[in-house]
Design a protein around this motif. Structure first.
Motif, PDB file in Angstrom:
ATOM      1  N   UNK A 184     -16.177  -9.986  15.896  1.00 45.31           N
ATOM      2  CA  UNK A 184     -15.350  -9.842  14.895  1.00 45.31           C
ATOM      3  C   UNK A 184     -15.094 -10.562  13.624  1.00 45.31           C
ATOM      4  N   UNK A 185     -14.598 -10.242  12.678  1.00 42.58           N
ATOM      5  CA  UNK A 185     -14.719 -10.879  11.350  1.00 42.58           C
ATOM      6  C   UNK A 185     -13.430 -11.940  11.596  1.00 42.58           C
ATOM      7  N   UNK A 186     -12.766 -11.960  12.531  1.00 43.65           N
ATOM      8  CA  UNK A 186     -11.384 -12.585  12.865  1.00 43.65           C
ATOM      9  C   UNK A 186     -11.871 -14.224  13.440  1.00 43.65           C
ATOM     10  N   UNK A 187     -13.072 -14.113  14.015  1.00 41.20           N
ATOM     11  CA  UNK A 187     -13.635 -15.449  14.469  1.00 41.20           C
ATOM     12  C   UNK A 187     -14.126 -16.127  13.142  1.00 41.20           C
ATOM     13  N   UNK A 188     -14.431 -15.770  12.135  1.00 37.95           N
ATOM     14  CA  UNK A 188     -14.698 -16.337  10.912  1.00 37.95           C
ATOM     15  C   UNK A 188     -13.308 -16.795  10.069  1.00 37.95           C
ATOM     16  N   UNK A 189     -12.051 -16.248  10.565  1.00 40.21           N
ATOM     17  CA  UNK A 189     -10.937 -16.756   9.710  1.00 40.21           C
ATOM     18  C   UNK A 189     -10.243 -18.105  10.387  1.00 40.21           C
ATOM     19  N   UNK A 190     -10.821 -18.700  11.454  1.00 42.70           N
ATOM     20  CA  UNK A 190     -10.132 -19.808  12.061  1.00 42.70           C
ATOM     21  C   UNK A 190     -11.339 -20.844  12.445  1.00 42.70           C
ATOM     22  N   UNK A 191     -10.924 -22.111  12.002  1.00 46.80           N
ATOM     23  CA  UNK A 191     -11.599 -23.254  12.242  1.00 46.80           C
ATOM     24  C   UNK A 191     -11.202 -24.161  13.436  1.00 46.80           C
TER      25      UNK A 191
END
Length: 371
Positions: A184-191
C-alpha cells in the motif's frame, strides 16, 4: 523405447540428471499417411489422485485485522501409502523428488450441471512431510510465502520508510522473484527507525511495518502477497441458514474503554472509547509520531468496539476468502458487516467448512480511508 503404442499418452520412466537436452524420435506413427503430431512433452511426474487415494485434506487461512500476529495460510493432506510410493527407503519411490519449499498450486473443482468449473485455492511451499516406513499413509504440510520469512534474521537497513524496510525484509529472506509483493502507498508515508541492539526475524519486521501503517497482511489465491488497508466493501456473500449446519455462535468480548498506542521515545497516545472496560495496548517500535499513533488507535477501536465475534460451520464454499466482508444469518436476524478472520476447509470423505469473523465498524474504516 516404446513399441506397439496406440495410447494418446506415453509415459517413459527414465532417470535424468545433468542433461542439456532431451531428444524424442518417432520411427513410426500408428496412423498411416499422417504426420507425427506431439501436443506436449512434460518432464517430471504428473499424478492424478482420486478420492480413494486422498485420505484427508485441510486448508486453513487465519489473519489478524490489526496485524497483531502473523497471517497463516497452509494446507495439510495425507495420501495412501500402502504401496510404499512415498517411503524414503523405496529406491523407485516418489519421496526423492520432494524438496523443501517445493511450490504447490491448489485448485478446487466444482461440478456445475455436468461441467467442472475450477477456482484457484492458493499457492503454497512444501515445508514438511512424513512417511513412516511401515505406515499406511504419508502426510504433507505446505505453507504460504511466510515460510521464507519466519526464521530469516533481519539484517537490513535500520531506518527509512516502512515500505523500504518491508522491501528489505523480503529481499533478505529470499522470497522467490515470481512472487508479486503489493504494498500500500500508506507504507511510504511513514518513516521509522528500528531500535539499536534489537533482533527480529524478517517476518516480524513485515508484521510491524503493516501494523504501523494500519494495514492487514494477506496472500491471495494466486500467490501474491498484499499489505494493504482493509477493503470494507460488502462482498455480497450471505452465509445463510440453508448453508449452515447450525446457528452461528456469537461471542461478546469485554467492553473497550481505551486504546493506548506507544510512539517515539516512551510517549503514549490514548484514545478514549467508553466509560468502563479494558484498555487495549499497542507497542510497536516502528510507530514514530503521535499522528500515526492516533490513526492506529482509531483503527483498533473500529475493529474491537462492536465486541462481537461470530463462528460457525457450513457447507464448504471455496469462494469465501480471508478478510471478506460478509453477512451471516443467525436465529434472530442477519449479522453484518462481518470480516472473516479464519476460514477452514476440510475433506475426510466429505467436504466441510468452518469460519470465524468479527463485526467491525464499517463507518469508522470508511472515514479514515477516505473511500
Amino acid at each position: 523405447t516404446i513399441n506397439d503404442n496406440t495410447d494418446p499418452v506415453s509415459i517413459v520412466y527414465l532417470e535424468l540428471s545433468g542433461y542439456d537436452s532431451v531428444t524424442i524420435t518417432v520411427w513410426e506413427w500408428c496412423l498411416p499417411k499422417h504426420r507425427v503430431r506431439i501436443d506436449r512433452a512434460s518432464i517430471g511426474h504428473i499424478l492424478t489422485l482420486n478420492k480413494r487415494e486422498i485420505l484427508s485434506y485441510t486448508h486453513e487461512q487465519h489473519g489478524d485485522l490489526n496485524s497483531g500476529e502473523l497471517p497463516k495460510n497452509s494446507i495439510e493432506f495425507s495420501l495412501d501409502n500402502i504401496d510404499g510410493r512415498w517411503n524414503p527407503s523405496n529406491p523407485a519411490g516418489m519421496e526423492k523428488y520432494l524438496s523443501e519449499r517445493q511450490k504447490i498450486t491448489v485448485r478446487y473443482g466444482m461440478d456445475v450441471n455436468g461441467i467442472v468449473e475450477w477456482i484457484h485455492a492458493g499457492t503454497f511451499y512444501l515445508s514438511e512431510w512424513r512417511a513412516p516406513a511401515n505406515g499406511m499413509e504419508a502426510s504433507f504440510t505446505a505453507r504460504d510465502v511466510f515460510e521464507y520469512l519466519l526464521n530469516a534474521p533481519y539484517t537490513g537497513r535500520q531506518s527509512g520508510t516502512l515500505k523500504e524496510i518491508a522491501q528489505e525484509a523480503f529481499f533478505i529472506a529470499g522470497v522467490p522473484s515470481d512472487v508479486d509483493i503489493l504494498l500500500s502507498d500508506s507504507l511510504g508515508q511513514y518513516s521509522a527507525t528500528i531500535p539499536e541492539n534489537s533482533t527480529h526475524t524478517c517476518a516480524e519486521i513485515v508484521q510491524m511495518c503493516a501494523n504501523a501503517a494500519s494495514c492487514i497482511i494477506r496472500q491471495d489465491r494466486f500467490g501474491s502477497l498484499h499489505i494493504e488497508r482493509l477493503n470494507t466493501e460488502d462482498s455480497g456473500y450471505l452465509i445463510g441458514s440453508a448453508l449452515s449446519y447450525a446457528h452461528p455462535e456469537v461471542e461478546l468480548t469485554k467492553q473497550l474503554k481505551n486504546v493506548s498506542v506507544s510512539y517515539g521515545e516512551n510517549l503514549t497516545h490514548v484514545l478514549s472509547v467508553g466509560a468502563a472496560g479494558e484498555t487495549q495496548t499497542v507497542n510497536n517500535p516502528l510507530v514514530s509520531t503521535e499522528a500515526q499513533a492516533a490513526e492506529i488507535a482509531s483503527w483498533v477501536r473500529d475493529t474491537l468496539e462492536a465486541r462481537r465475534s461470530v463462528r460457525g460451520e457450513f457447507r464448504a464454499d471455496p469462494r469465501l476468502d480471508l478478510f471478506d466482508i460478509v453477512r451471516i444469518e443467525s436465529k434472530y436476524g442477519v449479522i453484518e458487516p462481518v470480516a472473516i478472520t479464519n476460514i477452514k476447509y476440510t475433506y475426510n470423505g466429505a467436504y466441510a467448512g468452518s469460519y470465524t469473523g468479527r463485526v467491525i465498524s464499517k463507518e469508522g474504516y470508511l472515514e479514515r480511508s477516505g473511500n
